[in-house]
Design a protein around this motif. Structure first.
Motif, PDB file in Angstrom:
ATOM      1  N   GLY A  39       0.779  -1.237   0.000  1.00  0.00           N
ATOM      2  CA  GLY A  39       0.000   0.000   0.000  1.00  0.00           C
ATOM      3  C   GLY A  39       0.804   1.276   0.000  1.00  0.00           C
ATOM      4  O   GLY A  39       0.229   2.372   0.061  1.00  0.00           O
ATOM      5  N   SER A  40       2.141   1.199  -0.078  1.00  0.00           N
ATOM      6  CA  SER A  40       2.958   2.412  -0.108  1.00  0.00           C
ATOM      7  C   SER A  40       4.171   2.205  -1.003  1.00  0.00           C
ATOM      8  O   SER A  40       4.594   1.072  -1.253  1.00  0.00           O
ATOM      9  CB  SER A  40       3.410   2.788   1.307  1.00  0.00           C
ATOM     10  OG  SER A  40       4.287   1.810   1.825  1.00  0.00           O
ATOM     11  N   GLY A  41       4.720   3.314  -1.475  1.00  0.00           N
ATOM     12  CA  GLY A  41       5.902   3.230  -2.327  1.00  0.00           C
ATOM     13  C   GLY A  41       6.266   4.587  -2.892  1.00  0.00           C
ATOM     14  O   GLY A  41       5.726   5.627  -2.504  1.00  0.00           O
ATOM     15  N   LEU A  42       7.203   4.570  -3.832  1.00  0.00           N
ATOM     16  CA  LEU A  42       7.675   5.796  -4.468  1.00  0.00           C
ATOM     17  C   LEU A  42       6.787   6.150  -5.649  1.00  0.00           C
ATOM     18  O   LEU A  42       6.170   5.290  -6.269  1.00  0.00           O
ATOM     19  CB  LEU A  42       9.115   5.609  -4.952  1.00  0.00           C
ATOM     20  CG  LEU A  42      10.153   5.223  -3.907  1.00  0.00           C
ATOM     21  CD1 LEU A  42      11.500   4.946  -4.566  1.00  0.00           C
ATOM     22  CD2 LEU A  42      10.301   6.321  -2.850  1.00  0.00           C
ATOM     23  N   ILE A  43       6.753   7.447  -5.977  1.00  0.00           N
ATOM     24  CA  ILE A  43       6.043   7.885  -7.169  1.00  0.00           C
ATOM     25  C   ILE A  43       7.069   8.310  -8.212  1.00  0.00           C
ATOM     26  O   ILE A  43       8.049   8.993  -7.897  1.00  0.00           O
ATOM     27  CB  ILE A  43       5.058   9.036  -6.856  1.00  0.00           C
ATOM     28  CG1 ILE A  43       4.174   9.321  -8.082  1.00  0.00           C
ATOM     29  CG2 ILE A  43       5.768  10.291  -6.382  1.00  0.00           C
ATOM     30  CD1 ILE A  43       2.995  10.232  -7.789  1.00  0.00           C
ATOM     31  N   ALA A  44       6.872   7.843  -9.435  1.00  0.00           N
ATOM     32  CA  ALA A  44       7.813   8.150 -10.513  1.00  0.00           C
ATOM     33  C   ALA A  44       7.430   9.456 -11.194  1.00  0.00           C
ATOM     34  O   ALA A  44       6.260   9.777 -11.345  1.00  0.00           O
ATOM     35  CB  ALA A  44       7.809   7.017 -11.541  1.00  0.00           C
TER      36      ALA A  44
END
Length: 366
Positions: A39-44
């Motif tokens: 449910g979470s991570g980096l945005i490109a």
């Protein structure tokens, strides 16, 4: 820091698509952005199809309007009507700034007469002189020195190793990158008799006689005055004025390794790129852009909204709104024609040589 896609879109005043509850923990380039896990991570930042081609399926991305997130198998996307402006907001949201602990470090040396605003943070080995005023919320990095009587506004960020001399007055939200020097003495010297420089200015290059000369320092009694929201790059230098202050207007951004000489006046919202040099007593208007390696001679006036292309050398006044390029600076369209003519010179010289040969043969026959 973590923020949901929906919250980030609202903060950026942009439209989102997909799973609005996914949490964004930071930003990355498309090829380095893994799929969202848990449910979470980096945005490109992939604001053209060329960059979006490297996106991993199941990731999050910042896209330009008109791009289709389903094409790239994304789980969420934010659409940017003006991509670089949205990038500014995105990077601001995730930039932690310099690592300066709250409060005043015990190794800092602060004169008892200095006034430190509420919530200011002072890092190790900072030296602050007599009568200095530091605004509320300012952050002063390690090994910064600030000379007597200087005033730094609220929410300033002074990165490690910057040098701010005495008598510097700066507005709110000043950013000074590492190694910058503000308020050093101007490069100002005089000879008892007419110097060689004065002679060739008078004669336009003719030397009437070369004599020994000795340079005597003209001391710098003026200060430096800086407006609000100014940024000063790493190892940039701004000299103090001789009598009046050197001035930099609000909103102006100064890149690394820029030099502003004594008594220079720079207007509001200017952009001075790397290795720009502005000689003493020149005046630069508002919203002027000087690209990398532009040089401005002393006592020159540059009007509002002028744009000077890279490596331009400005020796005379530039009227407002003009776009200039070259050495010496001319209108950009004129410089383009000059460059075209220079490229044609070898062919023209070949044609001239053939013409001369033809004329010579005709004369010999005649």
């Amino acid at each position: 820091m973590a923020i949901t896609i929906a919250e980030l879109a609202r903060a950026l005043d942009a439209r989102f698509w997909g799973e609005d509850s996914l949490t964004v923990t930071g930003a990355a380039e498309p090829a380095q952005t893994p799929p969202v896990e848990g449910g979470s991570g980096l945005i490109a930042m992939a604001m053209s199809p060329r960059y979006a081609a490297a996106l991993a399926p199941g990731s999050m991305a910042l896209l330009a309007e008109g791009m289709d997130p389903e094409t790239y198998g994304l789980r969420a996307a934010i659409f940017a009507p003006r991509p670089r402006l949205v990038m500014a907001g995105l990077t601001r949201a995730f930039d932690p700034g310099p690592d300066i602990a709250p409060g005043i470090h015990p190794s800092a040396v602060i004169d008892p007469s200095a006034r430190i605003g509420e919530g200011a943070a002072i890092a190790p080995f900072v030296v602050i002189g007599a009568g200095v005023e530091i605004g509320p919320g300012a952050r002063i990095g390690a090994h910064v020195s600030i000379g007597r009587g200087s005033r730094i506004g609220a929410e300033a960020v002074i990165h490690p190793g910057a040098r701010i001399a005495h008598g510097v007055i700066a507005g709110d939200r000043l950013i000074v990158q590492p190694g910058a020097s503000i308020g050093g003495d101007g490069f100002s010297f005089v000879t008892p008799e007419e110097s060689g420089i004065e002679e060739i200015r008078r004669t336009l290059g003719t030397r009437e006689g070369i004599k020994a000369q000795h340079w005597t320092r003209i001391h710098s009694l003026g200060g430096v005055e800086i407006g609000d929201d100014v940024e000063i790059g790493a190892n940039a230098t701004i000299d103090r004025g001789t009598i009046r202050a050197t001035r930099v207007g609000s909103g102006t951004k100064i890149d690394n390794l820029v030099q502003l000489g004594h008594n220079v006046v720079v207007g509001r919202d200017c952009l001075l790129c790397g290795l720009v040099g502005v000689a003493g007593s020149s005046r630069i208007g508002d919203r002027v852009v000087l690209a990398g390696q532009v040089g401005v001679s002393d006592n020159i006036e540059i009007g509002d909204d002028v744009i000077a292309g890279g490596a331009t050398k400005i020796f005379t006044r530039v009227p407002s709104g003009r776009v200039v390029l070259g050495n010496p600076a001319v209108k950009m369209e004129t410089q383009m024609e000059i460059q075209k003519a220079v490229r044609r010179l070898p062919r023209v010289m070949q044609q001239l040589s053939k013409f001369q040969e033809s004329v010579t043969r005709l004369l010999e026959k005649g």
